[in-house]
Design a protein around this motif. Sequence first.
Motif: not given
Length: 150
Positions: A44-48
């Motif tokens: 995901p774009e959150s980086g997780d």
Amino acid sequence: MSNGMKRIAGLSLMLAATIGLASCEKPGVKAPLDKGICYQVGFPESGDIKYNVVARNQPSIEYCAAQLYKLRLEFLKQGVSRKIVYGAYQGNFLFVDARYVKFSQALDGRRMTLLVKHPSEDRLVVPGSIVEAPSPQPSGPIREPANLPQ
């Protein structure tokens, strides 16, 4: 300052620099160790990193690879053009593309081939398992049939 003191100061400085650099290093991403669960790995774009369950009770990594290959085909049918589908199974990462399924113990580590796409069918096989049979050779002299038109 004596040579011994200079040497100790130099070693202390090198030790402090090494400890400082080691503390900046990020630990590698580890795949889940859950027994028999096949995951699709999402970014995901959150980086997780997100682990989505694809199938449970998979007896081996090959079965998980087949599930991920099937998932890749479903993505293509829906118009999602992913070159590689990432997966995880019992501490290993799987990488599925149009021709190969590769695996590694690290997400950015060296990848080894697990399965390959059959050249004429849409299924996965173990590398080296397809052996072409030699063309049949005549067992004796070939005679012309007597009833051929002249």
